[in-house]
Design a protein around this motif. Sequence first.
Motif, PDB file in Angstrom:
ATOM      1  N   VAL A  84       0.822  -1.208   0.000  1.00 23.18           N
ATOM      2  CA  VAL A  84       0.000   0.000   0.000  1.00 23.18           C
ATOM      3  C   VAL A  84       0.856   1.259   0.000  1.00 23.18           C
ATOM      4  N   SER A  85       1.927   1.268   0.784  1.00 21.77           N
ATOM      5  CA  SER A  85       2.725   2.488   0.915  1.00 21.77           C
ATOM      6  C   SER A  85       3.714   2.696  -0.225  1.00 21.77           C
ATOM      7  N   SER A  86       4.211   1.581  -0.813  1.00 22.07           N
ATOM      8  CA  SER A  86       5.283   1.689  -1.802  1.00 22.07           C
ATOM      9  C   SER A  86       4.924   1.079  -3.156  1.00 22.07           C
ATOM     10  N   GLY A  87       4.353  -0.130  -3.137  1.00 21.04           N
ATOM     11  CA  GLY A  87       4.125  -0.854  -4.384  1.00 21.04           C
ATOM     12  C   GLY A  87       3.086  -0.214  -5.279  1.00 21.04           C
ATOM     13  N   ILE A  88       1.903   0.012  -4.747  1.00 23.17           N
ATOM     14  CA  ILE A  88       0.827   0.582  -5.575  1.00 23.17           C
ATOM     15  C   ILE A  88       1.186   1.978  -6.066  1.00 23.17           C
ATOM     16  N   PRO A  89       1.691   2.884  -5.210  1.00 25.07           N
ATOM     17  CA  PRO A  89       2.092   4.199  -5.747  1.00 25.07           C
ATOM     18  C   PRO A  89       3.128   4.103  -6.860  1.00 25.07           C
ATOM     19  N   TYR A  90       4.096   3.175  -6.728  1.00 20.41           N
ATOM     20  CA  TYR A  90       5.104   3.033  -7.782  1.00 20.41           C
ATOM     21  C   TYR A  90       4.452   2.613  -9.101  1.00 20.41           C
ATOM     22  N   ILE A  91       3.586   1.626  -9.052  1.00 18.28           N
ATOM     23  CA  ILE A  91       2.950   1.140 -10.284  1.00 18.28           C
ATOM     24  C   ILE A  91       2.079   2.224 -10.902  1.00 18.28           C
ATOM     25  N   ASP A  92       1.306   2.925 -10.088  1.00 18.46           N
ATOM     26  CA  ASP A  92       0.433   3.980 -10.631  1.00 18.46           C
ATOM     27  C   ASP A  92       1.233   5.133 -11.222  1.00 18.46           C
ATOM     28  N   ASN A  93       2.450   5.370 -10.708  1.00 16.85           N
ATOM     29  CA  ASN A  93       3.290   6.447 -11.249  1.00 16.85           C
ATOM     30  C   ASN A  93       4.095   6.015 -12.461  1.00 16.85           C
ATOM     31  N   THR A  94       4.251   4.708 -12.648  1.00 12.33           N
ATOM     32  CA  THR A  94       5.116   4.198 -13.719  1.00 12.33           C
ATOM     33  C   THR A  94       4.318   3.736 -14.930  1.00 12.33           C
ATOM     34  N   TYR A  95       3.134   3.178 -14.696  1.00 12.12           N
ATOM     35  CA  TYR A  95       2.327   2.602 -15.780  1.00 12.12           C
ATOM     36  C   TYR A  95       1.022   3.376 -15.948  1.00 12.12           C
ATOM     37  N   THR A 118      -2.145   3.183 -15.505  1.00 17.37           N
ATOM     38  CA  THR A 118      -3.185   2.453 -14.792  1.00 17.37           C
ATOM     39  C   THR A 118      -4.450   3.279 -14.680  1.00 17.37           C
ATOM     40  N   ILE A 119      -5.561   2.600 -14.468  1.00 16.42           N
ATOM     41  CA  ILE A 119      -6.788   3.277 -14.033  1.00 16.42           C
ATOM     42  C   ILE A 119      -6.763   3.185 -12.515  1.00 16.42           C
ATOM     43  N   ALA A 120      -6.392   4.263 -11.878  1.00 17.57           N
ATOM     44  CA  ALA A 120      -6.019   4.217 -10.460  1.00 17.57           C
ATOM     45  C   ALA A 120      -7.219   4.438  -9.541  1.00 17.57           C
ATOM     46  N   ASP A 121      -8.150   3.494  -9.604  1.00 19.42           N
ATOM     47  CA  ASP A 121      -9.250   3.531  -8.646  1.00 19.42           C
ATOM     48  C   ASP A 121      -9.592   2.102  -8.250  1.00 19.42           C
ATOM     49  N   LYS A 122     -10.384   1.946  -7.195  1.00 19.46           N
ATOM     50  CA  LYS A 122     -10.648   0.619  -6.648  1.00 19.46           C
ATOM     51  C   LYS A 122     -11.450  -0.259  -7.597  1.00 19.46           C
ATOM     52  N   ALA A 123     -12.245   0.352  -8.467  1.00 18.25           N
ATOM     53  CA  ALA A 123     -13.036  -0.435  -9.410  1.00 18.25           C
ATOM     54  C   ALA A 123     -12.168  -1.115 -10.456  1.00 18.25           C
ATOM     55  N   HIS A 124     -10.931  -0.638 -10.596  1.00 21.94           N
ATOM     56  CA  HIS A 124     -10.026  -1.196 -11.598  1.00 21.94           C
ATOM     57  C   HIS A 124      -8.741  -1.727 -10.959  1.00 21.94           C
ATOM     58  N   ARG A 125      -8.863  -2.147  -9.692  1.00 21.41           N
ATOM     59  CA  ARG A 125      -7.703  -2.698  -8.993  1.00 21.41           C
ATOM     60  C   ARG A 125      -8.117  -3.979  -8.280  1.00 21.41           C
ATOM     61  N   ALA A 126      -7.324  -5.046  -8.480  1.00 21.40           N
ATOM     62  CA  ALA A 126      -7.609  -6.353  -7.894  1.00 21.40           C
ATOM     63  C   ALA A 126      -6.362  -6.873  -7.197  1.00 21.40           C
ATOM     64  N   MET A 127      -6.583  -7.791  -6.254  1.00 18.37           N
ATOM     65  CA  MET A 127      -5.473  -8.471  -5.606  1.00 18.37           C
ATOM     66  C   MET A 127      -5.827  -9.938  -5.465  1.00 18.37           C
ATOM     67  N   ALA A 128      -4.855 -10.799  -5.680  1.00 15.16           N
ATOM     68  CA  ALA A 128      -5.059 -12.234  -5.518  1.00 15.16           C
ATOM     69  C   ALA A 128      -3.724 -12.864  -5.146  1.00 15.16           C
ATOM     70  N   GLY A 129      -3.791 -14.074  -4.616  1.00 13.17           N
ATOM     71  CA  GLY A 129      -2.564 -14.769  -4.270  1.00 13.17           C
ATOM     72  C   GLY A 129      -2.835 -16.206  -3.905  1.00 13.17           C
ATOM     73  N   LEU A 130      -1.780 -16.983  -3.882  1.00 11.61           N
ATOM     74  CA  LEU A 130      -1.894 -18.398  -3.545  1.00 11.61           C
ATOM     75  C   LEU A 130      -1.272 -18.641  -2.173  1.00 11.61           C
ATOM     76  N   SER A 131      -1.888 -19.519  -1.393  1.00  9.81           N
ATOM     77  CA  SER A 131      -1.357 -19.917  -0.086  1.00  9.81           C
ATOM     78  C   SER A 131      -1.069 -18.684   0.765  1.00  9.81           C
ATOM     79  N   MET A 132       0.193 -18.424   1.137  1.00 16.45           N
ATOM     80  CA  MET A 132       0.513 -17.220   1.903  1.00 16.45           C
ATOM     81  C   MET A 132       0.019 -15.977   1.186  1.00 16.45           C
ATOM     82  N   GLY A 133       0.131 -15.955  -0.144  1.00 17.03           N
ATOM     83  CA  GLY A 133      -0.353 -14.817  -0.913  1.00 17.03           C
ATOM     84  C   GLY A 133      -1.849 -14.644  -0.806  1.00 17.03           C
ATOM     85  N   GLY A 134      -2.593 -15.764  -0.655  1.00 13.94           N
ATOM     86  CA  GLY A 134      -4.029 -15.672  -0.435  1.00 13.94           C
ATOM     87  C   GLY A 134      -4.357 -15.090   0.928  1.00 13.94           C
TER      88      GLY A 134
END
Length: 774
Positions: A639-650, A652-668
């Motif tokens: 939240v503090s570093s990763g998402i701001p970096y991606i939104d500033n670099t790519y 993106t449509i930077a709102d919650k309606a266009h943002r997802a998160m998923a993961g497996l095992s620990m990532g889940g």
Amino acid sequence: MQTKQNQALTMHPLFFDAIYRTAYMEKKDGKVALKYKDDICGVRLEDNKDVTFTMRAPSAETVEVAGVGGSMGRDRIRLERDEEGNFSKTVSGIAPGFHYHFWYVDGVQVTNPVAPVAYGCFGATNFFEVPREGEDFWFLKDVPHGDVQVRTYVSSVNEHVKKCYVYTPPSYGSAPEKKYPVLYVQHGVGEDETGWIWNGKLNFILDNLIAEGKCKEMIVVMCSGYAFLKDEDPVFYPGDFGREITENVIPFIESNYRTAKGRSNRAMAGLSLGSAQATQFVARFQHLFAHLGVFSGMRDGETEQILSQHEKYPMETVFMTGGIGEQGLAERQKVYTDRFQALGVAGGQRSYPGYHEWHVWRASLKDFAELIFQGEDRGDQGEADFTYEECTLTKEQLDRQTFAEHILMFDPIYKGLIRAVDEKGRPAGKYKDEHCGAEVTDVAGGKARFWIRAQGAKTVEVDIWGMGCFAMEKAEEDWWSCEVTGIEKGFHYYGIKVNGVDVLDSNAPVGYGGFRAINYLEMPEEDFEEYRIRQTPHGTVHLNYYPSKETGRTKLCYVYTPASYEKEPERRYPVLYLQHGGGENEAGWVWQGKLANLADNLIAAGEMEEMIVVMNTGYAFPENGAYHPSMSAFTEELVSSGIPYIDNTYRTIADKAHRAMAGLSMGGMQTQKCVYAHPELFEWAGIFSGGLIIQNEEVDYSHILLDPEEFAKRFKLLFVACGTEESSFESTKKNEETVLAAGVPIVPFEGYGYHDWTFWRHCANDFLRRLFKA
């Protein structure tokens, strides 16, 4: 156990910022909790430049380590055993540089799975770094970083899919009208397209030079220089890679990047075998290149040819280098560089401390990069456009490459080198075939044959995770082998034990799993096509670096962008943050999960929305401050570093309606923790084998998961997957039923599956089809 030394000293392809920790279950007050503890680091550079070697080998009598020659030498260093069966020794006086090395268990040469690994000597080979005092031009610094992209093209020479690594300078994305010169740089024999990034640190060298104003901004292309043809028996040159460069690589690059045209804007360089290829290509295609870099090599005939054509095709730069320890090379090179300089050609000859090794080639690259493309920007020079057209490959060839690809080599060759020289003393080695470590022999019967070279071993076993150990027997020459039947369809990690000691097979696909380097085998799933390589429009996998506020360290994330991303510069995209499991890392979804293949195929079929996918390492251990004992501080870091970096670099449509998160095992589990805590950021979530938590001693999500109105405010999709053979299946199923009974529309996904990549690929295949759809 992470060191404070510069991360360029510890990075390797399998793990950019290795943690050298492992998970364990702690029982306290009748409760069981997952936590981390420090684990063995196979090679550790001490602050005083001593090197500590360590290997876990309780069943071994002796463990030794030795260099492959050059600055480290070949003398074996015997390690000392402790009471727990760990062998270790701290060694002083190893010369500065990049050092490939071998380990020996009871005299048997092996690869250590808990030491850094790169592709060298035609396989997975251990290495370490000792920096030279005052030399930091290849370090990771706080400067703008260029983008490293993994791109896909097709070779018309041997009709294989190929990968190339492409470096674009920091300004590339923000200067849409600018065109850039291009440097094509080749690896040496026994290495491949990954070498200049992971061993050579090329991107950091260019980042630093550009930031200091010491070189021109340029695109750099790194290819696999092997173009073996079926039944070919080449001498030194592995197939006609020159034709591949001119007919496939240059057209691909100039069709996909903003390149400046003309030979003045094009350079060719290489090390060892790559230096011979570079010289040959420039001599053969002088109308294409005006700059040549020859690192640790010399080809008299081709160099004479370049000189003879100087009036028609004047060279602008010819730079030749070598290690001081490469006897006679400097003198041979200087004969030619003096002749070029007499013609007004920039460059000359330089030698650096060392032998035929990577620290010499890094310095060579740095000095060459400072020389080329100098003077006023000349812009396009009236050259005709290159057109990239792919030949059509068979499904069988595409499938073979799907099951063989891995992070250390996309299109593996299983070769050894018979060293020889010709009558003039020039390298004229021939290539000999070797066994792939794991070969599927019968898909229907689930049969595979395993091979490993283990000269002098007493016992060798293959340990297929979930199946157990199988004894291997001595076969031809120094090889051990066995055939295993009944292997289920899908992805399988496996280990090798030599004299009872866990080692890595250097001749088989390798990934990072179980907190170590580990081999794997693909038993084809005949009814699952989506994860296989197909000739659809290919997206790009990017290697991006950014600082973590939580740890103060630099993070590497892999980012997938769809094929349309570069072609539609005004378009913006939704983003999926996709996490790995415990014991794995940021590379897992790309290489084990085949995420890029899945996305390419689903997008081409119109079954998935085009999106950016970000794959991050899920470990974030602050030096000071609290963090979750099993999930670290990653959710806060994202939240503090990763998402701001991606939104500033790519884009993106930077709102919650266009943002997802998923993961497996620990990532889940990390996904649940993050999306519930940040409803302002995410409306889409996927939990693969991470359990579905309603309430426990740590958290309470019942106000969301048992309240349809509150759930509808937060989520458009909550996807919950668990394999029927997983230990958590019954509890996950029970919680799913409870949530559904409350009228909350989660989407369950289950199937015959274990806690493994076979199941998680199927999870991703279903989940990606649902994301960002009305």
